[in-house]
Design a protein around this motif. Structure first.
Motif, PDB file in Angstrom:
ATOM      1  N   ASP A  45       3.830  -8.960 -11.076  1.00  0.00           N
ATOM      2  CA  ASP A  45       2.789  -8.067 -11.577  1.00  0.00           C
ATOM      3  C   ASP A  45       1.506  -8.211 -10.757  1.00  0.00           C
ATOM      4  N   ASP A  46       1.179  -9.442 -10.382  1.00  0.00           N
ATOM      5  CA  ASP A  46      -0.016  -9.660  -9.569  1.00  0.00           C
ATOM      6  C   ASP A  46       0.097  -8.946  -8.221  1.00  0.00           C
ATOM      7  N   ARG A  47       1.278  -9.020  -7.634  1.00  0.00           N
ATOM      8  CA  ARG A  47       1.496  -8.365  -6.339  1.00  0.00           C
ATOM      9  C   ARG A  47       1.415  -6.852  -6.491  1.00  0.00           C
ATOM     10  N   ILE A  48       1.959  -6.324  -7.564  1.00  0.00           N
ATOM     11  CA  ILE A  48       1.903  -4.883  -7.808  1.00  0.00           C
ATOM     12  C   ILE A  48       0.450  -4.445  -7.979  1.00  0.00           C
ATOM     13  N   ALA A  49      -0.346  -5.238  -8.715  1.00  0.00           N
ATOM     14  CA  ALA A  49      -1.765  -4.920  -8.902  1.00  0.00           C
ATOM     15  C   ALA A  49      -2.495  -4.913  -7.556  1.00  0.00           C
ATOM     16  N   THR A  50      -2.188  -5.888  -6.719  1.00  0.00           N
ATOM     17  CA  THR A  50      -2.772  -5.944  -5.374  1.00  0.00           C
ATOM     18  C   THR A  50      -2.355  -4.723  -4.562  1.00  0.00           C
ATOM     19  N   ASN A  51      -1.089  -4.351  -4.683  1.00  0.00           N
ATOM     20  CA  ASN A  51      -0.575  -3.179  -3.962  1.00  0.00           C
ATOM     21  C   ASN A  51      -1.287  -1.898  -4.406  1.00  0.00           C
ATOM     22  N   LEU A  52      -1.538  -1.775  -5.706  1.00  0.00           N
ATOM     23  CA  LEU A  52      -2.226  -0.588  -6.210  1.00  0.00           C
ATOM     24  C   LEU A  52      -3.626  -0.477  -5.609  1.00  0.00           C
ATOM     25  N   LYS A  53      -4.317  -1.608  -5.529  1.00  0.00           N
ATOM     26  CA  LYS A  53      -5.648  -1.612  -4.921  1.00  0.00           C
ATOM     27  C   LYS A  53      -5.563  -1.244  -3.439  1.00  0.00           C
ATOM     28  N   GLU A  54      -4.569  -1.778  -2.772  1.00  0.00           N
ATOM     29  CA  GLU A  54      -4.404  -1.491  -1.349  1.00  0.00           C
ATOM     30  C   GLU A  54      -4.082  -0.016  -1.116  1.00  0.00           C
ATOM     31  N   ILE A  55      -3.285   0.576  -1.982  1.00  0.00           N
ATOM     32  CA  ILE A  55      -2.966   2.004  -1.864  1.00  0.00           C
ATOM     33  C   ILE A  55      -4.237   2.831  -2.009  1.00  0.00           C
ATOM     34  N   LEU A  56      -5.085   2.484  -2.976  1.00  0.00           N
ATOM     35  CA  LEU A  56      -6.353   3.205  -3.137  1.00  0.00           C
ATOM     36  C   LEU A  56      -7.235   3.053  -1.897  1.00  0.00           C
TER      37      LEU A  56
END
Length: 154
Positions: A87-98
């Motif tokens: 979940d932490d990695r997914i949250a980081t990925n979401l920020k990176e996508i933005l």
């Protein structure tokens, strides 16, 4: 009438290239789609020789940078789909996508100014409309829909 013929020709190219892309290695199919896209842009912008000399290097640079950003977004999205991703990695990925999407907007602003140095405002607007038209034609073709392309410039 000339524009109608050009649009039908481009649609035929898209149809042909879409079919061929399934039979050939992916990179050849992509190259043919790119050629069809560039042909449509060329026909719709009605570039003078001088404009073409200034436009194509700028457009190719813009297109390459935009493609890299979109490729990064696809890679991050694919990683997030993996069931083992935390979940932490997914949250980081979401920020990176933005962040990448913001970079794409910044890139568009930068290159719009560059396009306006070699094209008039109507041609820049037509460039964006032509890219949308090509993408819609491709989507329609991939879905198997046979919609008639627009007859006039909007």
């Amino acid at each position: 009438m000339k524009r109608l013929i050009v649009l039908f020709t481009c649609l035929a190219f898209v149809a042909h290239f879409t079919t061929m892309a399934q039979e050939e290695p992916q990179h050849k199919g992509r190259e043919k789609l790119k050629a069809a896209r560039l042909g449509l842009i060329t026909n719709r912008l009605n570039l003078t020789e001088e404009q073409a000399k200034g436009f194509w290097p700028v457009f190719n640079d813009y297109d390459a940078k935009r493609s890299e950003l979109r490729k990064s977004v696809r890679q991050i999205t694919a990683e997030s789909r993996n069931l083992t991703t935390s979940d932490d990695r997914i949250a980081t990925n979401l920020k990176e996508i933005l962040n990448l999407k913001q970079k794409e907007v910044d890139l568009e602003k930068e290159y719009q100014a560059k396009f306006l140095k070699v094209l008039n405002v109507r041609q820049v607007s037509e460039l964006y409309k032509t890219e949308q038209l090509f993408n819609q034609m491709l989507v329609n073709r991939l879905r198997g829909e046979r919609k008639e392309p627009p007859h006039t410039k909007e």
